[in-house]
Design a protein around this motif. Structure first.
Motif, PDB file in Angstrom:
ATOM      1  N   ARG A  55     103.315   6.110 -56.465  1.00 34.65           N
ATOM      2  CA  ARG A  55     103.915   6.991 -57.476  1.00 34.65           C
ATOM      3  C   ARG A  55     103.318   8.396 -57.365  1.00 34.65           C
ATOM      4  O   ARG A  55     104.031   9.392 -57.510  1.00 34.65           O
ATOM      5  CB  ARG A  55     103.690   6.433 -58.881  1.00 34.65           C
TER       6      ARG A  55
ATOM      7  N   GLU B 261     104.214   8.481 -76.102  1.00 31.24           N
ATOM      8  CA  GLU B 261     103.497   8.003 -74.918  1.00 31.24           C
ATOM      9  C   GLU B 261     102.215   7.273 -75.314  1.00 31.24           C
ATOM     10  O   GLU B 261     101.840   6.271 -74.709  1.00 31.24           O
ATOM     11  CB  GLU B 261     103.173   9.162 -73.954  1.00 31.24           C
TER      12      GLU B 261
ATOM     13  N   GLU C 225      99.492  17.170 -58.033  1.00 36.56           N
ATOM     14  CA  GLU C 225     100.306  18.205 -58.664  1.00 36.56           C
ATOM     15  C   GLU C 225     100.164  19.571 -58.009  1.00 36.56           C
ATOM     16  O   GLU C 225     100.719  20.549 -58.462  1.00 36.56           O
ATOM     17  CB  GLU C 225      99.922  18.334 -60.148  1.00 36.56           C
TER      18      GLU C 225
ATOM     19  N   THR D 195     102.305   8.206 -64.729  1.00 40.24           N
ATOM     20  CA  THR D 195     102.713   8.952 -63.532  1.00 40.24           C
ATOM     21  C   THR D 195     103.857   9.923 -63.805  1.00 40.24           C
ATOM     22  O   THR D 195     104.112  10.810 -63.008  1.00 40.24           O
ATOM     23  CB  THR D 195     103.120   8.018 -62.365  1.00 40.24           C
ATOM     24  N   LYS D 196     104.550   9.745 -64.934  1.00 37.48           N
ATOM     25  CA  LYS D 196     105.632  10.703 -65.198  1.00 37.48           C
ATOM     26  C   LYS D 196     105.120  11.944 -65.936  1.00 37.48           C
ATOM     27  O   LYS D 196     105.846  12.903 -66.128  1.00 37.48           O
ATOM     28  CB  LYS D 196     106.766  10.022 -65.971  1.00 37.48           C
ATOM     29  N   LEU D 197     103.861  11.913 -66.357  1.00 38.81           N
ATOM     30  CA  LEU D 197     103.277  13.059 -67.069  1.00 38.81           C
ATOM     31  C   LEU D 197     102.459  13.916 -66.115  1.00 38.81           C
ATOM     32  O   LEU D 197     101.985  13.438 -65.093  1.00 38.81           O
ATOM     33  CB  LEU D 197     102.355  12.564 -68.196  1.00 38.81           C
ATOM     34  N   ASN D 198     102.263  15.195 -66.472  1.00 38.59           N
ATOM     35  CA  ASN D 198     101.354  16.007 -65.671  1.00 38.59           C
ATOM     36  C   ASN D 198      99.971  16.028 -66.338  1.00 38.59           C
ATOM     37  O   ASN D 198      99.785  15.468 -67.415  1.00 38.59           O
ATOM     38  CB  ASN D 198     101.904  17.432 -65.467  1.00 38.59           C
TER      39      ASN D 198
ATOM     40  N   GLU E 129     103.954   3.534 -65.212  1.00 35.46           N
ATOM     41  CA  GLU E 129     105.192   4.224 -65.540  1.00 35.46           C
ATOM     42  C   GLU E 129     104.927   5.409 -66.474  1.00 35.46           C
ATOM     43  O   GLU E 129     105.356   6.538 -66.230  1.00 35.46           O
ATOM     44  CB  GLU E 129     106.143   3.216 -66.210  1.00 35.46           C
ATOM     45  N   THR E 130     104.179   5.146 -67.538  1.00 31.10           N
ATOM     46  CA  THR E 130     103.905   6.179 -68.532  1.00 31.10           C
ATOM     47  C   THR E 130     103.079   7.325 -67.955  1.00 31.10           C
ATOM     48  O   THR E 130     103.428   8.499 -68.099  1.00 31.10           O
ATOM     49  CB  THR E 130     103.153   5.575 -69.745  1.00 31.10           C
TER      50      THR E 130
ATOM     51  N   GLY F 251     104.879   9.987 -54.400  1.00 32.79           N
ATOM     52  CA  GLY F 251     106.281  10.371 -54.605  1.00 32.79           C
ATOM     53  C   GLY F 251     107.098  10.072 -53.362  1.00 32.79           C
ATOM     54  O   GLY F 251     106.555   9.698 -52.316  1.00 32.79           O
TER      55      GLY F 251
END
Length: 304
Positions: free
Chosen positions: A300, A6, A264, A29-32, A26-27, A303
């Motif tokens: 994003r 990442e 989150e 928003t897919k991580l917490n 993209e990178t 969601g």
């Protein structure tokens, strides 16, 4: 999840001429939150540069603010927001109220620790120098993070508290705000829900209506926020989001803060409440109110 991968993807998105904003969105928003922190460390160790500095130099405006907010540890983000709300001329009272009324004791404790480390003064000192009268006292009380977080409800005490609130407000000429503060800022949630029920029985109106008629300004806003957070926190945030976007112009500070801090925790619940309360999805509201990369990243975070 590979922090190394990442980190390299982010570097690639920013290296050379132009920036690949979509790749950054993209990178990240897919991580917490905790994965993003690992990427931050890996980026520095494997690339020898500071990721946040790189992002700041490549991005701008509200989009930059969302991305940097996402890269900031949760408590630290609240600390920066509280400081921003008090720094310079004028105060963003809404921000102070929102954070202090909605965070848990543990979250408040971390905020206090980090605030002191970051600025060399306590959060309380800044609240005291920046606000006044009863509003100041409510914020100071909330900033102690000392609310009872148990689940025990003493019916007799709940009845007594409701009577106290009635006598402190509706029943007398003038308002004894200290009573409101003492009860609303210290009792546990389950107890307060019982108090609100009892209050309706005694006063024949909802506690929020009494607060609105007895108080005004920032104090009214603060106590209403406490009541709303006790009743239904996601609904409180749905309302904050709605108000930040409805009408002319957007309150980007609030919009960004709520989207980043709740993404989150309870975003699904907030979306559900938003739809119930306003008959439109949060997604469609953001879509209609924002544009460009700023809109992309908020959608994003939203969601769905």
């Amino acid at each position: 999840f590979s922090a190394e991968q990442e980190a390299q993807a982010l570097r690639k998105a920013m290296k050379g001429f132009g920036t690949d904003e979509d790749a950054i969105i993209e990178t990240l928003t897919k991580l917490n939150v905790s994965q993003r922190q690992q990427v931050l460390i890996t980026y520095k160790s494997s690339i020898g540069r500071d990721l946040i500095d790189d992002l700041k130099s490549e991005l701008s405006g509200n989009f930059e603010r969302v991305i940097v907010g996402m890269m900031t540890p949760t408590a630290m983000y609240d600390v920066h927001e509280l400081r921003r709300a008090m720094k310079g001329a004028g105060t963003d009272e809404g921000c102070l109220i929102e954070i202090l009324a909605s965070r848990t004791n543990e979250e408040i404790r971390r905020i206090n620790e980090n605030y002191k480390l970051q600025y060399g003064r306590t959060l309380e000192e800044d609240i005291v120098s920046d606000t006044s009268s009863m509003f100041r006292r409510v914020l100071v009380s909330l900033a102690t993070g000392n609310r009872d977080e148990g689940t025990y409800v003493d019916d007799a005490l709940a009845q007594q508290d409701a009577q106290c609130l009635y006598e402190a407000g509706e029943k007398k000429w003038g308002t004894d705000e200290v009573q409101f503060m003492a009860i609303l800022c210290t009792r546990n949630r389950y107890h307060l829900l019982r108090v609100f029920d009892a209050y309706r029985g005694i006063a024949n109106k909802d506690i929020t209506d009494s607060i609105k008629s007895e108080m005004s300004g920032d104090l009214e806003d603060a106590l209403l926020a406490v009541v709303k957070c006790m009743r239904n926190k996601p609904a409180y945030f749905a309302e904050r989001l709605y108000k930040s976007m409805k009408g002319l112009g957007t309150d980007d500070n609030t919009l960004i803060r709520v989207m980043v801090t709740r993404s989150e925790i309870d975003m699904l619940d907030i979306r559900r409440e938003f739809l119930t309360m306003y008959g439109k999805s949060l997604h469609s509201f953001i879509k209609g109110d924002c544009s460009g990369d700023y809109r992309k990243v908020l959608l994003r975070l939203c969601g769905g």
